[in-house]
Design a protein around this motif. Structure first.
Motif, short mmCIF file in Angstrom:
data_model
loop_
_atom_site.label_atom_id
_atom_site.label_comp_id
_atom_site.label_asym_id
_atom_site.label_seq_id
_atom_site.Cartn_x
_atom_site.Cartn_y
_atom_site.Cartn_z
N LYS A 225 0.84 -1.19 0.00
CA LYS A 225 0.00 0.00 0.00
C LYS A 225 0.88 1.25 0.00
N VAL A 226 0.50 2.23 -0.80
CA VAL A 226 1.25 3.48 -0.90
C VAL A 226 0.59 4.51 0.00
N LEU A 227 1.38 5.06 0.91
CA LEU A 227 0.89 6.08 1.84
C LEU A 227 1.44 7.45 1.44
N GLN A 228 0.68 8.49 1.76
CA GLN A 228 1.12 9.86 1.52
C GLN A 228 1.03 10.65 2.82
N PHE A 229 1.90 11.66 2.92
CA PHE A 229 2.06 12.39 4.18
C PHE A 229 1.95 13.90 3.93
N ALA A 230 1.32 14.59 4.89
CA ALA A 230 1.23 16.05 4.85
C ALA A 230 1.53 16.59 6.24
N PHE A 231 2.06 17.83 6.30
CA PHE A 231 2.46 18.44 7.57
C PHE A 231 1.75 19.78 7.74
#
Length: 396
Positions: A225-231
């Motif tokens: 599974k490909v995860l994406q991140f935001a801050f």
């Protein structure tokens, strides 16, 4: 020496414990229920590279087999139970349940269902028996009415899919159609854990680099599974969703202090999880503070600055003095003691002043008579506020 040896032994033991990897049991086909006579393969899935690793299988706590896989070629109801596998590292997997039925129909579900999965439920009849229509229920309510489809599809499941499902199927036996039913419960598992923010270094000083890492643990069975991140900083997005789980600042400033959060989502779905808030306080750089203080002291001791301040102070004082004198002059009509300056002139009180022309004339006469004054002038005030100018001539 004994203490050193004991310490080394403890460290080696902890290292060994830390190397333990928990295996996971998987089914192929991936159904939690099967019929008698069907086959299924159980695999001990473990993230371990050792080629000489050994595997052991347990059913309901009892050893039954050795090897990475355990194959049930023709299942019997006695094969129902809880299965576990164990590796040479000493770790044992969590138990998983396999049910073997000898009935007309069963409702099959995947062994594990994770957030974001596309769930498939199959209302399956016993092999060799013809079937017609099927109906599906969720918590007692119809979600798919009678039809030819024997499977129920639910896309992108979430925790709301935690429910009890039921199916009824028309199965033919000896020229008659029966309507057997079966139920199964679905518990959706976390695809990934709640994210946490890790700061590096632990303490941030003004001017230093700073790195924030959004740590998250993805399920071992969903590593693809490909995860994406935001801050986010104080509620404002500072790095939009991307594959990088890091946010970096090369030169941290005081305004970088505040509350930080990170959000994680899957690439193909809107399922999101947010970390708890981490408050970061950027410390003042000691050398910078000393420099600022020294700079302030230098500016305060600069000769030009000191002279300008002195001139400003003296000018202000003179202006204030002039204003005060004007004020007193206007209010009290200041009168000097004429007798001190004109010793041979009789001073006439203000109440006995005559008209301005007569007084001027008299004073001029007296001044000329004594013949002691040089060219000079003196301004007097009359009671009515008019000015009387006295010009005198003194011969030295």
């Amino acid at each position: 020496m004994y203490v050193i040896s004991l310490t080394l032994l403890v460290l080696l033991t902890l290292e060994h414990i830390g190397a333990v990897v928990t295996p996971i049991v998987t089914f192929d086909p991936d159904w939690n229920k099967i019929f008698t006579g069907e086959s299924i393969t159980l695999t001990c899935d473990v993230d371990e590279d050792a080629e000489d690793a050994t595997y052991h299988w347990f059913k309901d706590g009892y050893w039954i087999h050795s090897g990475k896989t355990y194959i049930i070629s023709s299942a019997q109801t006695s094969n129902s139970g809880n299965y576990q596998c164990q590796t040479s590292s000493g770790s044992k997997s969590d138990p998983v349940r396999l049910d073997v039925h000898n009935s007309y129909a069963i409702l099959q579900a995947p062994l594990r269902v994770y957030e974001g999965d596309n769930l498939t439920l199959r209302c399956h009849q016993y092999p060799g028996y013809p079937a017609k229509q099927t109906i599906f229920y969720k918590n007692g309510a119809v979600i798919q009415d009678w039809g030819e489809e024997e499977e129920l599809y639910i896309e992108n499941v979430s925790v709301t899919a935690n429910s009890k499902y039921k199916c009824i199927k028309e199965v033919k036996h000896n020229l008659l159609y029966y309507q057997p039913s079966d139920e199964t419960s679905i518990s959706v598992l976390d695809l990934f854990s709640l994210p946490t923010i890790r700061l590096s270094p632990d303490s941030v000083t003004e001017g230093d680099p700073m790195t924030l890492t959004c740590d998250v643990r993805l399920s071992p069975l969903r590593q693809t599974k490909v995860l994406q991140f935001a801050f986010y900083h104080d509620g404002q997005n500072i790095q939009d969703f991307s594959s990088s789980n890091k946010f970096e600042t090369l030169s941290t400033q005081r305004y970088d202090s505040g509350d930080y959060k990170c959000v994680v989502k899957t690439y193909h779905s809107e399922m999101r999880k947010m970390s708890e808030t981490v408050t970061i306080q950027v410390k003042r750089n000691g050398a910078r503070e000393l420099f600022d203080k020294s700079e302030t002291e230098v500016l305060s001791s600069t000769p030009g600055t000191s002279l300008a301040a002195t001139v400003f102070s003296v000018t202000s004082l003179v202006l204030i003095l002039i204003i005060v004198l004007i004020f007193l002059y206007r209010k009290r009509c200041f009168l000097p003691d004429i007798n001190q300056h004109l010793p041979n002139v009789s001073y006439v009180p203000q109440t006995e002043f005559k008209e301005a022309n007569d007084e001027t004339e008299n004073i001029y006469t007296d001044l000329d008579t004594h013949n002691r004054w040089t060219n000079d002038s003196l301004t007097l005030c009359k009671p009515d506020g008019n000015k009387l100018v006295v010009e005198s001539h003194i011969i030295v």
